[in-house]
Design an enzyme around this catalytic site. Structure first.
Site, mmCIF file in Angstrom:
data_model
loop_
_atom_site.group_PDB
_atom_site.id
_atom_site.type_symbol
_atom_site.label_atom_id
_atom_site.label_comp_id
_atom_site.label_asym_id
_atom_site.label_seq_id
_atom_site.Cartn_x
_atom_site.Cartn_y
_atom_site.Cartn_z
ATOM 1 N N ASP A 9 0.878 -1.161 0.000
ATOM 2 C CA ASP A 9 0.000 0.000 0.000
ATOM 3 C C ASP A 9 0.920 1.215 0.000
ATOM 4 O OD1 ASP A 9 -2.335 1.592 0.264
ATOM 5 O OD2 ASP A 9 -2.013 1.699 2.423
ATOM 6 N N ASP A 11 0.070 5.024 0.895
ATOM 7 C CA ASP A 11 -0.059 5.976 1.996
ATOM 8 C C ASP A 11 -0.125 5.251 3.332
ATOM 9 O OD1 ASP A 11 -0.300 8.351 3.300
ATOM 10 O OD2 ASP A 11 -2.389 8.685 2.803
#
Length: 212
Positions: A9, A11
């Site tokens: 992922d 952020d």
């Protein structure tokens, strides 16, 4: 080697843009005279932009058409991208950079799997594109997490079967997406859900002990 690919992922894992998201949503909420605080903001983690907007508008004194909602979402994104112009390579920690380099040296394929439509722009601002063999983001998917689409497409980009991929996530929706994709998950970020993940990371370099 148990894992041939790692899907990150963006952020909250590779970088942290929470402050920019918060400021952009807060500016929109203030203009609309609707409440927005850290508690509401927490509900937006790992959620698509339009779904986030619906959450932000829950207590708004007026309703909006779908066309108006799309304009509001674009307003928020415009504000967010203005804040993102301040990002630099220093927004990615040395621990993260060194970890990604070591993983690549060992021949492990790396990808980003993010629901954000700004993922490519964020990577460019940080000068981080070269660390990854592929990127699957919100511009390439029809379903946001916890749907597994983003991770399955990232694995496809890498040319690696899902069961040979490890997902690194900081949000419960991402963990659910990894499970639905048939992938193990390593959790970062201190959330209560982390005990469900196969691995827990204090820092990204903890990955090296898991995969090497």
């Amino acid at each position: 080697m148990k894992y041939k690919g790692i899907i990150f992922d963006l952020d909250g894992v590779i970088c942290h843009t929470d402050r920019f998201h918060y400021a952009a949503w807060k500016a929109l909420a203030d203009r609309l005279n609707t409440p927005f605080d850290e508690e509401i903001n927490q509900r937006l983690r790992g959620v698509s932009r339009m779904e986030s907007l619906d959450i932000v508008l829950e207590q708004c004194p007026r309703s909006f058409t779908q066309e108006e909602k799309e304009e509001l979402a674009e307003e928020k994104n415009s504000n967010y991208r203005k804040f993102l112009t301040g990002m630099t390579p220093s927004d990615m920690t040395e621990d993260t950079k060194e970890t990604l380099v070591k993983l690549r040296v060992e021949g492990i394929k790396l990808a980003v799997g993010s629901s954000s439509k700004n993922a490519q722009y964020i990577l460019e601002r940080m000068g981080a594109e070269g660390f990854f063999d592929g990127v699957c983001d919100g511009t390439q998917i029809a379903h946001s997490k916890p749907h597994p689409e983003v991770f399955l497409k990232a694995a496809q980009i890498l040319g690696i079967v899902p069961e040979k991929c490890l997902v690194v996530e900081d949000a419960f929706s991402g963990y659910e997406a990894a499970c639905a994709a048939g992938m193990d998950c390593a959790a970062v970020g201190g959330g209560l859900w982390e005990s469900k993940a196969k691995y827990r990371l204090e820092k990204l370099s903890d990955l090296l002990e898991i995969v090497l």
